[in-house]
Design a protein around this motif. Structure first.
Motif, PDB file in Angstrom:
ATOM      1  N   TYR A   1     113.011  63.945 -43.640  1.00 21.71           N
ATOM      2  CA  TYR A   1     113.110  62.299 -43.700  1.00 21.71           C
ATOM      3  C   TYR A   1     113.671  62.618 -42.189  1.00 21.71           C
ATOM      4  CZ  TYR A   1     114.588  61.360 -48.543  1.00 21.71           C
ATOM      5  OH  TYR A   1     113.567  60.479 -49.426  1.00 21.71           O
TER       6      TYR A   1
ATOM      7  N   ASN B   1     111.996  59.542 -40.399  1.00 16.96           N
ATOM      8  CA  ASN B   1     112.448  58.269 -40.850  1.00 16.96           C
ATOM      9  C   ASN B   1     113.712  58.085 -40.094  1.00 16.96           C
ATOM     10  OD1 ASN B   1     110.913  57.767 -42.914  1.00 16.96           O
ATOM     11  ND2 ASN B   1     112.555  57.494 -44.783  1.00 16.96           N
TER      12      ASN B   1
ATOM     13  N   ASP C   1     117.645  55.700 -45.600  1.00 18.44           N
ATOM     14  CA  ASP C   1     117.969  56.806 -45.611  1.00 18.44           C
ATOM     15  C   ASP C   1     119.262  56.710 -46.143  1.00 18.44           C
ATOM     16  OD1 ASP C   1     115.561  57.848 -44.200  1.00 18.44           O
ATOM     17  OD2 ASP C   1     116.009  57.557 -42.026  1.00 18.44           O
TER      18      ASP C   1
END
Length: 263
Positions: free
Chosen positions: A154, A157, A202
């Motif tokens: 992630y 992101n 997230d």
């Protein structure tokens, strides 16, 4: 009443009720009454957003979420998202109707932009310390989730979605024009809204990636769960955005929401 989820429904219901009454009073030009309900909505909204943060912050089993930081973070990010949403929708309304920005509107949006920049700076400060405390000493459960954001699956992101689009780019743009260029403020608001989407995405997903049995050395069990949105989730999300856009345009045509002066 001891459940934060119960309070979330109750507080957001009251928040929506006060906002609806305020809107009706504004349509009837009863500004004093509208101000009273608007203040009630503001206070209820602050409590509602802090309670939503407590839904995450009180979960001892999820170290990524747990802590007193979450209610403050939710209030600040709600204020930031409100600022960028005001700029975004006001700009769209004026352009869709072919109106020109008056000096009063420009001053108002400039003040909103500066408030949004302040909220971005505060969120950047909180986020920095959250990352630092999440990697210092390798706290079990939290360290793995933080690493998934900093250098794991992630990372894109986080660095591009949250940090760049959500905080750095709109903050720099607002400061660069000192909140006075409407087109630049609109670009900053678009970047901010995209960034807020990644912040929430997230926050929810990464907080559930670390299994409860992490660190136990169990064989054939993943150290981190994986997740990717399904087709139906994409459709629901895009449909929600489209529905909000439809309601906004319909509201502009039916109620002339931004028509507060001669154009």
């Amino acid at each position: 009443p001891t459940s934060n989820i119960w309070w979330m429904g109750t507080l957001y219901g009251a928040y929506l009720f006060f906002m609806m009454i305020e809107f009706v009073m504004l349509q009837k030009e009863q500004h004093r009454t509208a101000t009273m309900f608007g203040l009630a909505g503001l206070l209820t909204g602050v409590v509602a957003h802090s309670n939503l943060g407590a839904v995450f912050g009180l979960l001892n089993a999820r170290e990524f979420w747990h802590g007193p930081y979450m209610p403050i973070y939710f209030i600040t990010s709600a204020a930031m998202s409100g600022c960028v949403a005001i700029i975004f929708f006001t700009y769209l309304a004026y352009r869709a109707n072919g109106w020109e920005f008056s000096d009063d509107i420009k001053k108002s949006l400039s003040a909103v932009a500066k408030m949004g920049a302040l909220m971005m700076a505060i969120i950047l400060f909180f986020t920095s310390w959250k990352m630092i405390t999440g990697v210092t000493g390798n706290p079990p459960g939290k360290y793995e989730a933080i690493q998934a954001l900093l250098s794991g699956p992630y990372a894109v992101n986080f660095w591009i979605g949250e940090v760049a689009l959500g905080m750095i780019i709109p903050f720099v743009l607002i400061l660069a024009v000192r909140g006075n260029n409407m087109r630049v403020l609109f670009i900053a608001s678009v970047a901010g809204m995209i960034g807020i989407f990644f912040m929430r995405y997230d926050l929810v997903i990464v907080g559930q990636l670390v299994p409860h049995y992490h660190g136990m050395g169990m064989v054939d069990y993943p150290s981190l769960f994986t997740y990717s949105p399904t087709f139906h989730e994409w459709v629901i999300t895009l449909g929600g955005f489209a529905f909000c856009g439809f309601l906004f345009l319909a509201g502009e045509r039916l109620f002339r929401g931004h028509l507060t002066e001669d154009h």
